[in-house]
Scaffold this active site. Sequence first.
Site, PDB file in Angstrom:
ATOM      1  N   VAL A   1       0.030  -2.245   1.484  1.00  0.00           N
ATOM      2  CA  VAL A   1      -0.733  -3.204   2.281  1.00  0.00           C
ATOM      3  C   VAL A   1      -1.272  -2.530   3.547  1.00  0.00           C
ATOM      4  O   VAL A   1      -2.396  -2.799   3.972  1.00  0.00           O
ATOM      5  CB  VAL A   1       0.133  -4.440   2.643  1.00  0.00           C
ATOM      6  CG1 VAL A   1      -0.619  -5.386   3.575  1.00  0.00           C
ATOM      7  CG2 VAL A   1       0.566  -5.173   1.379  1.00  0.00           C
ATOM      8  N   CYS A   2      -0.510  -1.630   4.124  1.00  0.00           N
ATOM      9  CA  CYS A   2      -0.878  -0.984   5.385  1.00  0.00           C
ATOM     10  C   CYS A   2      -2.269  -0.346   5.357  1.00  0.00           C
ATOM     11  O   CYS A   2      -3.072  -0.585   6.262  1.00  0.00           O
ATOM     12  CB  CYS A   2       0.177   0.035   5.802  1.00  0.00           C
ATOM     13  SG  CYS A   2       1.820  -0.675   6.026  1.00  0.00           S
TER      14      CYS A   2
END
Length: 187
Positions: A46-47
Amino acid sequence: MSLINTKVKPFANAAFKQDKFIDVTEKDIEGKWSIFFFYPADFTFVCPTELGDLADHYAEFQKLNVDIYSVSTDTHFTHKAWHSSSETIGKIQYTMIGDPTGTLTRNFEIMRENQGLADRGTFLVDPQGIIQAIEITAEGIGRDAADLLRKVKAAQYVASHPGEVCPAKWKEGEATLAPSLDLVGKI
């Protein structure tokens, strides 16, 4: 206790920005709006979508005189390696702060002590170093740079227009409110 309306604590961290290693302290945020964008770790899932989204909106933040500082407990060396190896992260022009000791992450009270990783936390800081907005999400919930941009505009508007507030979903150019006794019960 909330960190809203508190001053950013002193810090000194190494960072990576535009192919250089730099040092960043609380002195660097004086006089400008700043966003501290904490995330768990480099080379994850997700980062990079969040950091890429911020990169795509970076020019808009710069027009508003806002500096962006992404922060994880990785080192500045790891940030450089990720920047060099990922097309998405390679777009980033803002400062990527390394926080391997976790001091900065703890200053913002979002350290996952049992993992040594930061939670997903966004902190909007005004030119006096005072935290004006906070967003913290769980591990799997990515943030939206366009909504963050809207919040920055609202915070800047309120800061420059004492006595006015921005209602829900406010967008630049829309009507604001001037709280008064006459408005009580009429909204």
